[in-house]
Design a protein around this motif. Sequence first.
Motif, PDB file in Angstrom:
ATOM      1  N   UNK A 229      24.673  17.946  22.606  1.00 54.34           N
ATOM      2  CA  UNK A 229      24.722  16.964  23.704  1.00 54.34           C
ATOM      3  C   UNK A 229      23.416  16.930  24.488  1.00 54.34           C
ATOM      4  N   UNK A 230      22.743  18.058  24.604  1.00 54.50           N
ATOM      5  CA  UNK A 230      21.502  18.082  25.385  1.00 54.50           C
ATOM      6  C   UNK A 230      20.334  17.500  24.617  1.00 54.50           C
ATOM      7  N   UNK A 231      20.371  17.661  23.305  1.00 52.79           N
ATOM      8  CA  UNK A 231      19.299  17.059  22.507  1.00 52.79           C
ATOM      9  C   UNK A 231      19.462  15.556  22.438  1.00 52.79           C
ATOM     10  N   UNK A 232      20.715  15.094  22.297  1.00 53.37           N
ATOM     11  CA  UNK A 232      20.949  13.682  22.010  1.00 53.37           C
ATOM     12  C   UNK A 232      21.324  12.879  23.243  1.00 53.37           C
ATOM     13  N   UNK A 233      21.546  13.579  24.351  1.00 56.07           N
ATOM     14  CA  UNK A 233      22.010  12.893  25.542  1.00 56.07           C
ATOM     15  C   UNK A 233      23.319  12.154  25.334  1.00 56.07           C
ATOM     16  N   UNK A 234      24.159  12.729  24.547  1.00 52.29           N
ATOM     17  CA  UNK A 234      25.482  12.126  24.331  1.00 52.29           C
ATOM     18  C   UNK A 234      26.505  13.229  24.388  1.00 52.29           C
ATOM     19  N   UNK A 235      27.742  12.851  24.726  1.00 53.38           N
ATOM     20  CA  UNK A 235      28.792  13.867  24.720  1.00 53.38           C
ATOM     21  C   UNK A 235      29.527  13.873  23.391  1.00 53.38           C
ATOM     22  N   UNK A 236      30.269  14.937  23.156  1.00 57.75           N
ATOM     23  CA  UNK A 236      31.069  15.001  21.935  1.00 57.75           C
ATOM     24  C   UNK A 236      32.157  13.953  21.989  1.00 57.75           C
ATOM     25  N   UNK A 237      32.314  13.164  20.938  1.00 56.75           N
ATOM     26  CA  UNK A 237      33.267  12.056  20.993  1.00 56.75           C
ATOM     27  C   UNK A 237      34.719  12.499  21.111  1.00 56.75           C
ATOM     28  N   UNK A 238      35.094  13.612  20.461  1.00 52.87           N
ATOM     29  CA  UNK A 238      36.526  13.871  20.415  1.00 52.87           C
ATOM     30  C   UNK A 238      36.878  15.328  20.684  1.00 52.87           C
ATOM     31  N   UNK A 239      37.613  15.551  21.768  1.00 57.29           N
ATOM     32  CA  UNK A 239      38.078  16.905  22.070  1.00 57.29           C
ATOM     33  C   UNK A 239      39.117  17.342  21.047  1.00 57.29           C
ATOM     34  N   UNK A 240      39.875  16.376  20.536  1.00 59.97           N
ATOM     35  CA  UNK A 240      40.896  16.708  19.539  1.00 59.97           C
ATOM     36  C   UNK A 240      40.248  17.317  18.298  1.00 59.97           C
ATOM     37  N   UNK A 241      39.148  16.703  17.862  1.00 59.90           N
ATOM     38  CA  UNK A 241      38.474  17.235  16.673  1.00 59.90           C
ATOM     39  C   UNK A 241      37.903  18.623  16.944  1.00 59.90           C
ATOM     40  N   UNK A 242      37.412  18.844  18.154  1.00 64.76           N
ATOM     41  CA  UNK A 242      36.888  20.182  18.469  1.00 64.76           C
ATOM     42  C   UNK A 242      38.014  21.208  18.395  1.00 64.76           C
ATOM     43  N   UNK A 243      39.167  20.822  18.947  1.00 66.47           N
ATOM     44  CA  UNK A 243      40.294  21.761  18.913  1.00 66.47           C
ATOM     45  C   UNK A 243      40.723  22.033  17.476  1.00 66.47           C
ATOM     46  N   UNK A 244      40.799  20.962  16.681  1.00 58.50           N
ATOM     47  CA  UNK A 244      41.172  21.158  15.272  1.00 58.50           C
ATOM     48  C   UNK A 244      40.171  22.101  14.622  1.00 58.50           C
ATOM     49  N   UNK A 245      38.911  21.832  14.885  1.00 56.09           N
ATOM     50  CA  UNK A 245      37.865  22.670  14.318  1.00 56.09           C
ATOM     51  C   UNK A 245      38.094  24.128  14.710  1.00 56.09           C
ATOM     52  N   UNK A 246      38.307  24.352  15.989  1.00 49.96           N
ATOM     53  CA  UNK A 246      38.459  25.736  16.441  1.00 49.96           C
ATOM     54  C   UNK A 246      39.668  26.413  15.806  1.00 49.96           C
ATOM     55  N   UNK A 247      40.824  25.764  15.913  1.00 55.03           N
ATOM     56  CA  UNK A 247      42.031  26.455  15.458  1.00 55.03           C
ATOM     57  C   UNK A 247      42.042  26.660  13.960  1.00 55.03           C
ATOM     58  N   UNK A 248      41.586  25.657  13.211  1.00 54.86           N
ATOM     59  CA  UNK A 248      41.615  25.793  11.757  1.00 54.86           C
ATOM     60  C   UNK A 248      40.652  26.879  11.293  1.00 54.86           C
ATOM     61  N   UNK A 249      39.447  26.889  11.851  1.00 50.38           N
ATOM     62  CA  UNK A 249      38.494  27.894  11.386  1.00 50.38           C
ATOM     63  C   UNK A 249      38.883  29.276  11.908  1.00 50.38           C
ATOM     64  N   UNK A 250      39.318  29.354  13.160  1.00 44.86           N
ATOM     65  CA  UNK A 250      39.633  30.672  13.717  1.00 44.86           C
ATOM     66  C   UNK A 250      40.823  31.294  12.979  1.00 44.86           C
ATOM     67  N   UNK A 251      41.903  30.531  12.842  1.00 43.15           N
ATOM     68  CA  UNK A 251      43.060  31.092  12.147  1.00 43.15           C
ATOM     69  C   UNK A 251      42.759  31.278  10.664  1.00 43.15           C
ATOM     70  N   UNK A 252      42.041  30.317  10.093  1.00 46.59           N
ATOM     71  CA  UNK A 252      41.706  30.405   8.671  1.00 46.59           C
ATOM     72  C   UNK A 252      40.913  31.662   8.356  1.00 46.59           C
ATOM     73  N   UNK A 253      39.903  31.933   9.147  1.00 43.49           N
ATOM     74  CA  UNK A 253      39.063  33.090   8.816  1.00 43.49           C
ATOM     75  C   UNK A 253      39.817  34.384   9.092  1.00 43.49           C
ATOM     76  N   UNK A 254      40.659  34.403  10.128  1.00 45.52           N
ATOM     77  CA  UNK A 254      41.425  35.636  10.365  1.00 45.52           C
ATOM     78  C   UNK A 254      42.364  35.906   9.195  1.00 45.52           C
ATOM     79  N   UNK A 255      42.998  34.836   8.716  1.00 44.91           N
ATOM     80  CA  UNK A 255      43.879  35.010   7.560  1.00 44.91           C
ATOM     81  C   UNK A 255      43.076  35.512   6.366  1.00 44.91           C
TER      82      UNK A 255
END
Lengths: 499, 233
Positions: free
Chosen positions: A384-410
């Motif tokens: 966001x600081x390089x591009x002067x734009x915000x992340x478009x979707x909080x939902x995608x960030x959450x999906x990203x976090x939960x899938x990778x976090x749970x996936x890697x723990x498994x």
Amino acid sequence: MSSQSPTLLDSLSPTAERQEALRARLSEVDRSMRTPGTFFVVAAVLWLMVGTLFALLTAIKFTNPSFLGHTEIFTFGRVRSAHLNSVIYGWATNAGFAVGLWIMARLCRTRVRHTRILMAGAVFWNLGVIGGIIGILKGDMVAVEWLEMPGYVTPLLAISFALIGVWAIIAFRWRQTDHVYVSQWYILAAFFWLPWLYTTAQILLVFEPAKGVVQSLTNWWFAHNVLGLWLTPLGLGTAYYLIPKVLGRPIYSYYLSVYGFWTLALFYNWAGVHHLIGGPVPAWVISAGTVASVMMVIPVVVVAVNHHMTVVGLHRQGWRSPTIRFIVFGAINYTIVSLIGSAMALRDVNLSTHFTDFTVGHAHHGLYAFYTMIMFGGMYYMLPRLLNREWPSAFLIKTHFWMTALGILLMVNVLQICGWIVGEMMNQVTQDGTVAYTFQQIVEFRVPWHWLRSVSGFMITIGHFAFFINVVWMLFRPSKADQPSQPTLLTRPTAEANA
Amino acid sequence: MRSLPLLFLGIFFTLAFSWTGIVLVSNVQLRDLDPATSTLVNDVQEPISGVTYDKNGAEMMGNNMSGDVVHPQVKSGSALRGQEVYEQMGCLYCHSQQVRRAGYGSDIARGWGQRQSVARDYVLEDRVMLGTMRTGPDLANVGLRYDANWQFQHLYNPKITSPYSIMPPYGFLFEKQKISDVTGPSDDAITLPGDWALDEGYELVPTQRARDLVAYLLSLRQDYELPEAKFEQ
């Protein structure tokens, strides 16, 4: 809220300029990093997707060996090596270039000039990795773990690295600040250590192969240090920069960060030879490696205390910020993975873990649950600081976090539990000197675990797609105007946090 | 941290330390390791064990016994080419090539070797592939366990010899061809048991690469004693 609380620099250096001036300076630095930084991020993300694809092919082959089995270029050994090299030299290294150089430039308050040279290095590095992966698939693979890319691309990689790495040193040399922060040491050291490791390994393994098992020793000195002296310092440097930055609270102890850095520098680089415990190599090297691996407990605990004490009490704020969520996950896993690593260097533990999936699990624990998660966090802050734009979707960030976090723990649990049991089955010898389990029983035992591992890989893949879509969306989104001016947070700010 | 030269020196010396220790010293230590006879003799041809000292008091490991063969030996051309095939196929990622001593793991109990592997076993290898994973069995002595025909069948499809196997098939190292009407079946053709047999009139022959690879696998044998490594009882 946090914009009014003191920033990292204020707390560290009482002589720092006022907020406004500092902001202006930083955004100038950001602007200068815009093109190269974005290029590295995009390259890293594309490599992440390529690496994920190779990982999926490898996983399928484990449960169904004849899948694509008639095509030589997709044989197991090559696809697996293509996976490793695209995630290490494609994803992890490009991500490290992006985040590491940017943090360095920011902390030094120097604009990155002559970005054309940096960009040339960036382009050639990635062309080199592409050439290397093609070389591996078409059969020019060098059968040395972590160094599979053929000799005809490695000089190009070394030169490109020099063109890129020199910017870390230039930024540091012309820094506009008196104080040198711990992230700067980590990043500076990393950019200095990798070329040394890489050239030594190339010479002694690819161009003028050393005699006998010196090859194996050099191999593990190198391979373990890619993680220990290149990726780990970049990961820790990023955590040290962003945790205080986002939370608006200085790092807990300056003294601990000095201590942690030097003990890591001293011990980590001896640890790699524990991959050869029990092997036909001089016993004293193994003993030295074991001692160093155990001593690694010191820097690990020191860093853990320092980070934990910085975050403590601010968990709620942290949870809202994508950056802190990923970074804290990574930092916690750094502690766990390193302690497991020290234990794995003990002879009795190594006896069970060596030659099994336990080691594979450990590698993913370090490279993914620690390093990769921290880099995701870094990118969520930086882009966001390089591009002067915000992340478009909080939902995608959450999906990203939960899938990778749970996936890697498994994944880590599956590989390590399976590996441990396999190790025990392998070693068990009955009273009359025969083995308790035949090799066939062991191969059959692993099958269901391979399936579970594929499930975890599939979850991680979903997370990667979410991230990929978000990055692409952000890049092609119209800039300014219709942008939300607030940063994209993962939970609604509470009333008192807003006050 | 204010003293920057100290920072640079520190960064330099920490890595220099392990570089010297692991890379340089082991290089010097192993440089003079060469093939040897199973027993070494001193200056007056008496068998010795362990380190001795020569007339000048210098440390000496002993000399080879004259008339006795030295090991390891140079591989044949075909086996050397086969080693390259082994490298390019990535067999390394599932197979180790090192036997650990009796009592540390079960390598010897599994019949993977008669003795521990030692550094001298590898001094002639262009590419040392000790390996770190045992998805499949250790191969340091696989040349002693199977014949060429078994190896060909197993490479063509591991499920032929080991129905439970998860090793990938290397069918692309073989060619299916029509049996010649003139010369009859090829001498090299591989017999395939039961369900695996090809259609009537066809035969399976290994390519040169497959033959080299099998020559390499058959050359994997640490069936000799070295001064520092005797067979376990």
